[in-house]
Design an enzyme around this catalytic site. Structure first.
Site, PDB file in Angstrom:
ATOM      1  N   GLU A 390     -47.678  22.428   3.693  1.00 21.75           N
ATOM      2  CA  GLU A 390     -48.395  23.507   3.007  1.00 21.75           C
ATOM      3  C   GLU A 390     -48.470  23.327   1.490  1.00 21.75           C
ATOM      4  O   GLU A 390     -48.546  24.304   0.740  1.00 21.75           O
ATOM      5  CB  GLU A 390     -47.783  24.871   3.336  1.00 21.75           C
ATOM      6  CG  GLU A 390     -47.990  25.283   4.788  1.00 21.75           C
ATOM      7  CD  GLU A 390     -47.564  26.718   5.055  1.00 21.75           C
ATOM      8  OE1 GLU A 390     -46.775  27.274   4.257  1.00 21.75           O
ATOM      9  OE2 GLU A 390     -48.013  27.299   6.054  1.00 21.75           O
ATOM     10  N   GLU A 455     -49.492  24.876  13.111  1.00 17.39           N
ATOM     11  CA  GLU A 455     -48.780  26.147  13.289  1.00 17.39           C
ATOM     12  C   GLU A 455     -49.786  27.214  13.683  1.00 17.39           C
ATOM     13  O   GLU A 455     -50.928  27.205  13.195  1.00 17.39           O
ATOM     14  CB  GLU A 455     -48.070  26.593  12.008  1.00 17.39           C
ATOM     15  CG  GLU A 455     -46.967  25.689  11.514  1.00 17.39           C
ATOM     16  CD  GLU A 455     -46.341  26.190  10.203  1.00 17.39           C
ATOM     17  OE1 GLU A 455     -46.462  27.413   9.915  1.00 17.39           O
ATOM     18  OE2 GLU A 455     -45.743  25.368   9.487  1.00 17.39           O
TER      19      GLU A 455
END
Length: 751
Positions: A390, A455
């Site tokens: 991320e 995810e």
């Protein structure tokens, strides 16, 4: 010349949770040190409501050992599989090595500093404080790092002309033949030029030699490392795949001197032109979950038994064929088990959102190198993660990480995980954390190819095991909907849900109790209702038929769920991999249904949805509900719930009745408060108090409050064999006693 010895160095350590300048010295007062075995956490914790500052301190480990006279002409080194986070290694008072980073292994050469035939002292100063200069830290991280020498330690005794690494890969794989390439990295610490020959022997699981090949005679100068390539064909190879993960053994030796064994699987992997993953030429839709290595009380300091157990849970209880090691390389024993059971793995470098300065990036390059060197031979690993989870784009940095991974391992694709919908696509496969449509249980369509969802869901709908049944069922329904969206996409290679297990985290995340409740199981690995959605997606022919009623049978059955429809009928979900399910309420059939293909048309095994009529008379103590699954018209599975009205007893269930007396092996004990039918009480929060008799140690809170009627502790062995008795008591309920046997450990230990 003797063969290589790999000796267990986990036992007989001394530990003190404080820093002192003279603890590296040979002669000190050790009376304040505690005797421990590793894996070891620098501090035990409750499973919630603790702070990261509790483990952020400097501690010392010391290990006395005798360097045998027969080792004098050999190489002796110590291998640490993981120590959190900055480790300084001393031998007999002299500093030999420093390692920064807690997720990759490191080796320390001892040979030239040993006192032969005498007592030696290996000392480790372990700094587990916050280190912004060491990945993954720099800013806040959404998981706890913990502390301690939390993975295995080995002592390696080999020839001074030795195998540093052996890299083995398979190429041009078909059912008829495959080409195996073996690269041996040879190091010469003999002090003079050496001639040598590298020999590889390929053995099947019965120990039969399938192929043998030797290199030409090579020369290597003193102090140098040389790589030697050998290639050979294997006719009619037994291919490694998900349902038949066949493992060969390659025995590699140098001129009868040093030798190494490597387990390999012969298989081919690729992402095809349609953006789908292929294993041995056949498309596999990659379905799985993210895993943190976090365990209650112990943090990351868990023995091999339960590292391996996590792999089994992922495949057999959570229906995974694929998993992500979020957000760092995980234990070798975990990956070994993935090889053995056919669980595909995406492994990534340590990191979470933050990118540091150039020295920080250099540690990232080293982490990638160490990760690939350690795990190159695992057939389960199909992608290397070369991007900080991320993080924002950094094209120069990620061009280098991608190139490094390809240089070290040209046989596997690279990937990187981001939350950016539009991002520099420098890797081979685009990884995207997709939470944008999570409230609807949906996933976005791929905008790059190849593409997988790294995810989904959990962050957007955290669910505790003791939440009201409506939230638990909705969590399960959203998982079913997200899976349905994944299977609908014809060009999405895979999807890994967030996450497999609840885990400890920092105060800005979660519910303030230092736990993220995003998992399909709780932190004790006890499954939530949503776990059975994923378990039911595995075909009955590949595992076994299963059926599960996703609701507790309680007097408030029609109140504690969702609004009743106008006909006063409550919806009940049943998860199953059977063709039909019949639901019985009070002995009366609620119908025999097909799965709900209308709401979940793309799921391999959609839920079964029953409408159960409301009864104003309420429920009696004899009320029960039963689901029966059918395949080919015959009963294949059965699940029953009975009404719970009173607490009757404490129940203790140990995963293993026998463990090894080595000071670090342990067994989980699931603790329940149960009713007269032996069912756990889903809304019970009563405390259970334990007493332990015998040469063991209770790891966990005592007393321990139940969460949704259940929780868990561990019983850990000491160095003494014998029998341990654990008793659990709660108020005036029937108590429970179990026995656990501690037996002589396997392996060769350093004395």
């Amino acid at each position: 010349m003797p063969c290589r010895e790999l000796l267990n160095f986990n036992t007989k350590w001394l530990y003190i949770p404080e820093d002192c300048g003279n603890y590296s010295q040979v002669s000190i007062d050790e009376s304040s040190f505690e005797k421990v075995s590793v894996p070891h956490t620098n501090k035990l914790h409750p499973h919630n409501y603790f702070c990261e500052h509790d483990y952020q301190f400097v501690s010392w480990y010391r290990r006395h050992f005798t360097a045998k006279e027969e080792w004098k002409d050999r190489r002796v080194a110590v291998e640490f599989e993981g120590a959190m986070i900055v480790a300084e290694i001393f031998l007999n008072g002299e500093k030999l090595f420093e390692h920064k980073g807690g997720y990759t292994p490191f080796t320390v050469e001892l040979t030239d500093k040993l006192l032969w035939g005498k007592d030696n002292v290996l000392a480790v100063r372990l700094d587990s404080c916050c280190h912004p200069d060491v990945p993954p830290e720099g800013e806040i991280v959404d998981y706890m790092l913990f502390g301690g020498i939390y993975r295995n330690v080995n002592l390696v005794v080999s020839d001074r002309l030795y195998l540093e690494h052996v890299f083995i890969s398979s190429h041009d794989v078909t059912e008829e033949k495959a080409v195996v390439k073996a690269i041996a990295s040879v190091n010469n610490k003999m002090g003079s030029e050496q001639d040598f020959v590298v020999t590889h022997r390929l053995l099947d699981q019965d120990g039969k030699v399938i192929r043998e090949i030797s290199s030409r005679e090579e020369q290597i100068a003193a102090g140098e490392t040389k790589q030697v390539l050998c290639e050979f064909e294997v006719n009619h190879p037994h291919l490694w795949n998900l349902n038949d993960p066949f493992l060969y053994t390659v025995k590699t030796e140098i001129s009868g001197q040093d030798n190494v064994e490597s387990r390999i699987g012969i298989r081919s992997i690729r992402f095809n032109e349609n953006s789908l993953f292929e294993l041995n030429g056949k498309v596999v839709k990659l379905t799985g979950h993210n895993r943190h290595q976090n365990f209650p009380y112990l943090g990351g300091a868990m023995c091999d038994r339960y590292q391996r157990e996590d792999a089994d849970i992922l495949k057999y209880q959570l229906g995974c064929n694929f998993m992500r090691t979020s957000h760092y390389p995980q234990a070798k024993s975990f990956l070994d088990r993935c090889d053995e059971i056919g669980l595909l793995v995406f492994e990534e470098l340590p990191g979470w959102q933050f990118i540091g300065d150039e020295s920080w990036k250099q540690l990232c390059y080293q982490n990638i190198t160490d990760m690939i060197y350690r795990d190159y031979n695992h057939p389960s690993i199909i992608m290397w993660g070369v991007r900080i989870n991320e993080s924002l784009d950094d094209d120069d940095f990620y061009t280098k990480t991608n190139a490094l991974a390809h240089e070290l391992d040209p046989t596997r694709p690279t990937t990187g995980v981001r939350y950016l919908r539009e991002s520099s696509f420098l890797e081979d496969v685009y990884g995207f954390n997709d939470y944008h449509l999570a409230p609807k249980g949906e996933l976005r369509r791929p905008n790059y190819h190849p593409y997988f969802v790294s995810e989904y869901l959990g962050v957007m709908f955290p669910t505790k095991s003791y939440d009201n049944i409506g939230r638990q069922v909705e969590f399960a329904r959203r998982h079913a909907s997200s899976l349905n969206a994944f299977y609908r996409s014809s060009d999405m290679a895979g999807a890994t849900g967030w996450s497999a297990f609840d885990y400890n985290t920092h105060i800005p995340f979660g519910h303030g109790d230092r736990v993220c409740y995003h998992g399909l199981t709780d932190i004790f690995r006890i499954p939530k209702l949503a776990a059975y959605v994923h378990q039911s997606q595995v075909d009955a022919k590949e595992s076994k038929p299963m059926v599960f009623i996703a609701k507790y049978l309680v007097p408030a059955y029609f109140e504690d769920h969702e609004e009743l429809d106008q006909g006063y009928r409550g919806r009940t979900y049943v998860f199953s991999n059977c063709e039909e399910v019949e639901l019985f309420f009070e002995g009366e059939s609620m119908g025999r249904l097909k799965p709900d293909d209308e709401a979940f048309p793309y799921l391999p095994h959609p839920p079964f949805v029953f409408e159960v009529p409301y009864t104003f008379q309420g429920m009696r103590e004899t009320t029960h509900m039963e689901a029966v699954g059918y395949i080919d018209g015959k009963e294949a599975a059965r699940f029953e719930r009975k009404i719970s009205v009173r607490a009757r007893a404490v129940k203790l269930e140990a995963d293993y009745s026998t463990i090894e007396a080595n000071g670090y092996d342990l067994t989980r004990v699931v603790v329940s408060v149960v009713d007269e039918h032996g069912q756990y009480l889903p809304f019970c929060q009563l405390p259970v108090t334990f007493t332990l008799e015998g040469p063991g140690e209770l790891i966990g809170e005592n007393p321990l409050g139940m969460e949704g009627g259940r929780a868990a502790v561990y019983v850990r062995s000491t160095m003494e064999t014998g029998v341990v008795k654990l008793t659990g008591k709660c108020r005036d309920l029937d108590s429970c006693e179990i026995q656990i046997n501690f037996v002589k450990p396997n392996g060769t230990f350093v004395s």
